[in-house]
Design a protein around this motif. Structure first.
Motif, mmCIF file in Angstrom:
data_model
loop_
_atom_site.group_PDB
_atom_site.id
_atom_site.type_symbol
_atom_site.label_atom_id
_atom_site.label_comp_id
_atom_site.label_asym_id
_atom_site.label_seq_id
_atom_site.Cartn_x
_atom_site.Cartn_y
_atom_site.Cartn_z
ATOM 1 N N ALA A 125 49.251 -2.566 -9.891
ATOM 2 C CA ALA A 125 49.775 -2.965 -11.123
ATOM 3 C C ALA A 125 51.332 -2.628 -10.897
ATOM 4 O O ALA A 125 51.965 -3.582 -11.724
ATOM 5 C CB ALA A 125 49.392 -1.956 -12.190
ATOM 6 N N LEU A 126 51.668 -2.100 -10.189
ATOM 7 C CA LEU A 126 53.168 -1.639 -9.934
ATOM 8 C C LEU A 126 53.667 -2.976 -9.327
ATOM 9 O O LEU A 126 54.646 -3.676 -9.680
ATOM 10 C CB LEU A 126 53.451 -0.719 -8.848
ATOM 11 N N CYS A 127 52.953 -3.641 -8.385
ATOM 12 C CA CYS A 127 53.655 -4.808 -7.892
ATOM 13 C C CYS A 127 53.545 -5.991 -8.692
ATOM 14 O O CYS A 127 54.399 -7.053 -8.782
ATOM 15 C CB CYS A 127 52.271 -5.342 -6.549
ATOM 16 N N VAL A 128 52.460 -6.243 -9.574
ATOM 17 C CA VAL A 128 52.694 -7.392 -10.647
ATOM 18 C C VAL A 128 53.887 -6.913 -11.645
ATOM 19 O O VAL A 128 54.471 -7.834 -11.747
ATOM 20 C CB VAL A 128 51.269 -7.350 -11.519
ATOM 21 N N PHE A 129 53.900 -5.878 -11.934
ATOM 22 C CA PHE A 129 54.943 -5.422 -12.827
ATOM 23 C C PHE A 129 56.344 -5.640 -12.399
ATOM 24 O O PHE A 129 57.266 -6.345 -13.054
ATOM 25 C CB PHE A 129 54.885 -3.932 -13.432
ATOM 26 N N LYS A 130 56.557 -5.380 -11.127
ATOM 27 C CA LYS A 130 57.973 -5.569 -10.279
ATOM 28 C C LYS A 130 58.124 -7.013 -10.301
ATOM 29 O O LYS A 130 59.164 -7.644 -10.426
ATOM 30 C CB LYS A 130 57.874 -5.092 -8.876
ATOM 31 N N PHE A 131 57.344 -7.969 -9.944
ATOM 32 C CA PHE A 131 57.217 -9.385 -9.799
ATOM 33 C C PHE A 131 57.541 -10.006 -11.288
ATOM 34 O O PHE A 131 58.593 -10.755 -11.277
ATOM 35 C CB PHE A 131 55.661 -10.019 -9.634
ATOM 36 N N CYS A 132 57.067 -9.541 -12.273
ATOM 37 C CA CYS A 132 57.320 -9.941 -13.469
ATOM 38 C C CYS A 132 58.821 -9.748 -13.665
ATOM 39 O O CYS A 132 59.632 -10.475 -14.304
ATOM 40 C CB CYS A 132 56.515 -9.496 -14.542
ATOM 41 N N LEU A 133 59.153 -8.499 -13.496
ATOM 42 C CA LEU A 133 60.725 -8.205 -13.687
ATOM 43 C C LEU A 133 61.590 -8.809 -12.884
ATOM 44 O O LEU A 133 62.693 -9.647 -13.228
ATOM 45 C CB LEU A 133 60.896 -6.690 -13.547
ATOM 46 N N ALA A 134 61.287 -9.213 -11.533
ATOM 47 C CA ALA A 134 61.992 -9.700 -10.544
ATOM 48 C C ALA A 134 62.042 -11.242 -10.889
ATOM 49 O O ALA A 134 63.286 -11.735 -10.690
ATOM 50 C CB ALA A 134 61.563 -9.653 -9.483
ATOM 51 N N ASN A 135 61.156 -12.073 -11.501
ATOM 52 C CA ASN A 135 61.403 -13.398 -11.705
ATOM 53 C C ASN A 135 61.510 -13.901 -13.204
ATOM 54 O O ASN A 135 61.256 -14.990 -13.397
ATOM 55 C CB ASN A 135 59.928 -14.105 -11.220
ATOM 56 N N GLY A 136 61.895 -12.695 -14.043
ATOM 57 C CA GLY A 136 62.323 -13.213 -15.323
ATOM 58 C C GLY A 136 61.127 -13.831 -15.961
ATOM 59 O O GLY A 136 61.421 -14.858 -16.835
#
Length: 400
Positions: A238-249
């Motif tokens: 879940a952390l990886c998905v959330f970080k991906f969403c944040l990093a890719n706008g």
């Protein structure tokens, strides 16, 4: 803290991640009884030193670095680097790259670069990867010790990626200690070295919550229980998905949905200390922003509270403060200790989230220009008294 500060892998040719196995990866067969030996990899951003046609290029996070501390460290080793490159090259145009980690997790310690592998690009286009175990950098001192754990061929014959992940998770639990005041631990991954020459090295990065948990919370044999391990895997996914969403706008609804999944994965964790530690990590990911849970939009946090008082636990949630200071004394008439700084990413404040800090006359911290403007009352404990100070200077690591 901006999310990029916690993204320690660049996933390219200048990263150990290039050696990571995919879920469907296969390994060449090995003789019975042979296998792999592990080496713990320090926590920190990817770093590399490339030598091409006699010129050095420094990279961090996979891009050319202008990190002054990194430049100074490498400059001290120029002669040793060129000597080692001369030993490795077969042609003057061969490119030699030292790949490893930039290590700085303790505010009061000098940072350094530790290479783990050497990547050689030959003039004919072939690529060779060697273990970095020579005395090029003074930080090479531990590179020859990789006998912490062992995997025999039979253990990874059916599913090598899963076997390496399982053993790496157990290994990192044994090596992770109490986080430093920065909130980071010493180790963030495991590099596996084959006992048979010619077989590939395998790297298992352990980012996310797993590299920020404290050693004493791993309870044997609970840490081997599938249900216990599963909750942390769900959290890290879940952390990886959330970080991906944040990093890719990504659009707000995607961010909101990923944040809800992340909150749910934290809510089902059994231990309240582990839940608090996970929430610290998420707060650090958001950095100077808060999240509108309905729209998924990031909103700027306040620089200072508007009220005269604020609870300790609300500071990282509502403001841009990255950390706080602690002062101790033996008693009311005793001298105060030197202030100590801790990041909110660390877990040291989790038991005192309801402590109230009040706006106060500026309190100076030696060596820093900005004073603290909020302070708690003195709190008694077995060794005397202490108080928290906030909204003053923040400390930074060399890679932040």
């Amino acid at each position: 803290m901006h999310p990029s500060y916690l993204k320690v892998s660049s996933n390219d040719d200048y990263s150990l991640d290039a050696l990571a196995l995919k879920p469907d990866s296969e390994l060449p067969a090995m003789p019975d009884g042979d296998g792999y030996l592990s080496q713990a990899v320090l926590f920190g951003p990817d770093a590399a030193v490339e030598v091409r046609n006699g010129k050095l290029k420094l990279l961090m996070h996979g891009v050319v670095s202008n990190n002054l501390a990194f430049e100074q460290f490498v400059h001290q080793h120029n002669r040793a680097i060129n000597q080692r490159v001369g030993e490795l090259r077969e042609h003057p145009s061969d490119v030699v790259i030292f790949i490893g980690k930039w290590y700085h997790v303790d505010y009061d310690e000098t940072p350094f670069f530790r290479p783990y592998v050497i990547r050689i690009i030959r003039v004919d286009g072939s690529v060779e990867i060697l273990a970095s175990d020579k005395d090029v950098f003074w930080s090479d001192e531990e590179n020859s010790y990789h006998t912490y754990d062992e995997i025999e061929a039979a253990d990874f014959a059916a599913n090598p990626a899963k076997a390496f992940l399982n053993v790496s998770e157990r290994s990192i639990r044994r090596h992770v200690l109490q986080p430093y005041a920065s909130g980071f631990n010493s180790f963030g991954g495991i590099l596996w070295h084959s006992t048979i020459k010619g077989h590939p090295m395998v790297y298992v990065p352990l980012e996310g919550a797993v590299s920020h948990r404290t050693k004493w919370r791993w309870k044997s044999p609970d840490d081997l229980d599938p249900g216990y391990v599963h909750q942390f895997r769900v959290l890290d996914e879940a952390l990886c998905v959330f970080k991906f969403c944040l990093a890719n706008g990504l659009p707000g609804p995607r961010v909101a949905a990923s944040f809800t999944d992340l909150e749910n994965s934290i809510a089902v964790m059994v231990d309240h200390n582990e839940r608090a530690e996970a929430r610290n990590y998420v707060t650090a990911l958001l950095g100077n922003h808060g999240l509108d849970r309905f729209t998924g939009n990031l909103v700027q946090k306040a620089f200072l509270p508007t009220a005269e008082t604020i609870k300790f636990g609300q500071i990282p949630l509502e403001t841009t403060a990255r950390g706080y200071w602690v002062i101790q004394r033996d008693g009311p008439d005793s001298p105060e200790s030197e202030p100590r700084y801790a990041s909110f990413l660390s877990a040291s404040h989790n038991d005192e989230l309801d402590v109230v800090l009040t706006r106060c006359a500026p309190i100076k911290i030696d060596g820093y220009g900005d004073p603290c403007t909020y302070a708690s009352d003195w709190i008694s404990w077995q060794h005397g008294e202490y108080r928290y100070l906030a909204f003053g200077p923040d400390r930074f690591l060399s890679w932040q």
